[in-house]
Design an enzyme around this catalytic site. Structure first.
Site, PDB file in Angstrom:
ATOM      1  N   GLU A  42       0.820  -1.229   0.000  1.00  0.00           N
ATOM      2  CA  GLU A  42       0.000   0.000   0.000  1.00  0.00           C
ATOM      3  C   GLU A  42       0.846   1.268   0.000  1.00  0.00           C
ATOM      4  O   GLU A  42       0.507   2.243  -0.668  1.00  0.00           O
ATOM      5  CB  GLU A  42      -0.954  -0.005   1.203  1.00  0.00           C
ATOM      6  CG  GLU A  42      -2.174  -0.902   1.037  1.00  0.00           C
ATOM      7  CD  GLU A  42      -1.850  -2.374   1.215  1.00  0.00           C
ATOM      8  OE1 GLU A  42      -0.732  -2.688   1.667  1.00  0.00           O
ATOM      9  OE2 GLU A  42      -2.706  -3.220   0.895  1.00  0.00           O
ATOM     10  N   HIS A 102     -11.786  -4.945   7.685  1.00  0.00           N
ATOM     11  CA  HIS A 102     -12.670  -4.994   6.524  1.00  0.00           C
ATOM     12  C   HIS A 102     -13.972  -4.246   6.769  1.00  0.00           C
ATOM     13  O   HIS A 102     -14.828  -4.205   5.905  1.00  0.00           O
ATOM     14  CB  HIS A 102     -13.001  -6.449   6.182  1.00  0.00           C
ATOM     15  CG  HIS A 102     -11.835  -7.245   5.705  1.00  0.00           C
ATOM     16  ND1 HIS A 102     -10.719  -7.445   6.466  1.00  0.00           N
ATOM     17  CD2 HIS A 102     -11.604  -7.875   4.522  1.00  0.00           C
ATOM     18  CE1 HIS A 102      -9.858  -8.183   5.786  1.00  0.00           C
ATOM     19  NE2 HIS A 102     -10.361  -8.450   4.606  1.00  0.00           N
TER      20      HIS A 102
END
Lengths: 294, 326
Positions: B60, B129
């Protein structure tokens, strides 16, 4: 080289006299690498550097007055006197003081250049300290995967701030590049001529193949990390003083030429400082806006 | 007009914008050959090729950083963080570079990039999530934070985000990805960033919300109005930063009462800022303290308990009643 040296010596002097504040990191002793690499770059290429960036900036732009102005927080500074020593942005030049932080950004810029297809390349300067940052390795992976035209120059000055290499670095520099399939090499030198010819073929190769390369220059900084105390062994510093890049180059010149160059450089630096001082402090306009908002 | 869910609407925005502007590049984990784990980038790889739809390593920090460099270099990258919780690894790049480049360079360079991140709970997943951490991004000057609530505004806001000269965090409520369909015009539609929408005009109470909370709140509001005859003004915030305080405070000046519903945790969530802005601009019009309904200050729990922690219709209803009865 000499003008970078005299510029930074003057900066340290102004700090000690309380005329400059904040922080700064000089590249005294490491000027040869900056000059040798950057001399091979062309208009359209770009440079990404870090906190120790004065040498890179001056070698690229010769904008002494702009950098003085930036450090003094004056209008006319590189970024209007708002960035300071390590946040310089000019055409084709970008720095950020957070170590390793600009590494993937340099890769992205190299990607944009590759797609533009005009043969421009980027040079990313890192130090041995930044090699501890994880994002460096994410980026080496991407550089290799996407074959981006970026030359990574690691200036190993043997210390991450105050921590010596043997306490912060495992394995080898070039081994890290090889692990990602990035071409690599190492040179230990403070000789600007030797470094200049060393980098000629490397820059040419990166430009010709549009592929990344990581080259390590083993060098040494002759001053403290920033402006504070220096705890490195005196004999170690002395050993490297004998290999001062200016000393190596000066030995090749006769006294008359040396004096003439010194005189010219003194004039350039003095004149640049005066020009920077003549500008008003940065932010007068912003202050007016902020007053209105309040 | 064709009916689409949010995933299809976002996909339409990509197809049209990439067709129109060849500097738009999509990048991220599994976005290319696979088409994205939520299928938002489905078909783009075949339509535009690997140069413009790039599968990246799982990195990322590298993805965000590379996108920033590409944006400075003249491209318009739209990078995906597979889940908003993964973006924390890219945080240094967002905070130190994306957000600051315009200011640091005194306007010489901007970073026209979009970071898409599916966020939010109610999908029976696990902590990273399912979170709503829009505050992190809204807190940083120099980036815009956008949260669509439905297919039509998601499409129009994504187009605006791609065209914006500055970095935009595009927070996608994944609970609403396939929850319902709306009519989405085939022809281009763009919404201005930084504007809230009054989706139902009313006179007695203002309710402000955004993202997937919008639909839950709307249902409560409609039911409440039908049962009690109270007139509620409902505001869909759409952009968290810069916040459209004018629309909110104009409404509160009219109604004198306000409830804010956020999926985010309570402490320093966007509701805190909304209440502060109401204090600044509409305090003397208030008939009751402003109430907020939010998640608790805990890490998002696993699926078996997530519904106990997220704002419920009952809590929203109670907050509305208490504010109206004050």
């Amino acid at each position: 080289m000499l003008s970078i040296r005299r510029f930074e010596e003057r900066v340290l002097e102004l700090f000690s006299r309380g005329e400059l504040f904040g922080t700064t990191h000089t590249s005294i002793g490491q000027e040869a690498g900056a000059v040798a690499v950057i001399d091979h770059l062309k208009h359209g290429d770009f440079i990404v550097s870090g906190h120790r960036c004065h040498g890179h900036y001056l070698a690229w732009t010769v904008d002494y007055a702009g950098l003085f102005g930036e450090l003094m927080g004056r209008a006319g500074g590189v970024v209007g006197g708002r960035g300071g020593s390590q946040h310089l942005h000019a055409e084709g030049f970008y720095t950020n003081g957070v170590l390793g932080n600009m590494v993937p950004v340099a890769a992205g810029m190299a990607m944009a250049e590759k797609r533009r297809g005009e043969g421009a390349i980027g040079v990313l300067f890192l130090g041995d300290g930044a090699m501890g940052e994880g994002t460096v390795y994410e980026t080496l992976n991407m550089l290799s995967l996407w074959q981006l035209p970026l030359l990574v120059v690691v200036e190993n000055n043997c210390y991450a701030q105050t921590t010596p290499l043997d306490l912060h670095f495992a394995g080898s520099f070039s081994g890290r590049a090889k692990a990602f399939g990035v071409d690599t090499g190492e040179i230990e030198s403070n000789d600007v001529r030797e470094l200049h010819s060393h980098f000629e073929s490397i820059v040419k190769k990166v430009r010709g193949t549009s592929a990344p390369h990581m080259e390590i220059v083993h060098t040494y900084r002759l001053c403290a990390h920033s402006k504070g105390d220096d705890f490195r062994p005196a004999e170690e510093i002395e050993t490297w003083r004998r290999r001062d890049p200016l000393r190596i180059e000066a030995a090749r010149l006769d006294e008359e030429s040396r004096n003439e160059i010194e005189r010219q450089v003194e004039e350039i630096i003095h004149e640049a400082e005066q020009r920077a001082r003549a500008r008003p402090p940065a932010g007068a306009r912003t202050n007016r806006v902020m007053e209105a908002v309040r | 007009m064709p009916k689409m869910n949010m995933v299809q609407a976002l996909n339409l925005a990509f197809h049209q914008e990439m067709e129109k502007d060849e500097t738009v590049v999509v990048m991220g984990e599994d976005v290319g050959v696979n088409g994205g784990v939520f299928r938002v980038t489905d078909g783009l790889y075949n339509a535009f090729g690997k140069e413009r739809v790039m599968d990246t390593p799982l990195a990322e920090s590298g993805i965000v950083g590379t996108a920033i460099g590409m944006a400075i270099g003249g491209l318009k990258p739209v990078a995906e963080m597979q889940f908003s919780g993964f973006a924390y690894i890219g945080f240094p790049q967002i905070e130190n570079n994306a957000a600051r480049m315009r200011n640091r360079s005194r306007g010489q360079f901007t970073v026209p990039m979009v970071l898409r991140m599916p966020y939010g709970g109610g999908v029976r997943a696990l902590e990273h999530h399912s979170e709503s951490k829009e505050t992190y991004w809204a807190h940083t000057a120099g980036i815009k934070t956008v949260i669509p609530s439905g297919p039509r505004n998601a499409r129009a806001l994504l187009v605006a985000a791609i065209r914006d000269p500055d970095p935009v965090i595009f927070y996608e409520p994944k609970h609403s990805y396939r929850a319902f369909k709306e009519e989405v015009p085939e022809a281009e539609e763009v919404m201005e960033l930084g504007k809230a929408q009054v989706t139902h005009e009313g006179t007695d109470l203002t309710v402000v919300t955004w993202g997937s909370m919008y639909h839950q709140t709307r249902r409560v509001v409609e039911e409440y109005m039908e049962q009690t005859g109270v007139s509620v003004e409902l505001i869909d915030l759409l952009t968290i930063a810069p916040m459209d305080y004018k629309t909110i405070t104009a409404s509160v000046r009219k109604t004198g009462r306000c409830v804010v519903v956020q999926e985010a945790q309570r402490t320093l969530g966007p509701a805190s800022e909304i209440i502060a802005l109401i204090n600044d601009h509409a305090l003397m019009y208030l008939e009751a303290p402003v109430k907020r309904v939010s998640m608790f200050d805990v890490t998002m729990p696993y699926f078996s308990r997530e519904q106990m922690f997220m704002p419920t219709p009952k809590q929203i209803r109670r907050a509305m009643s208490e504010t109206l009865d004050f």
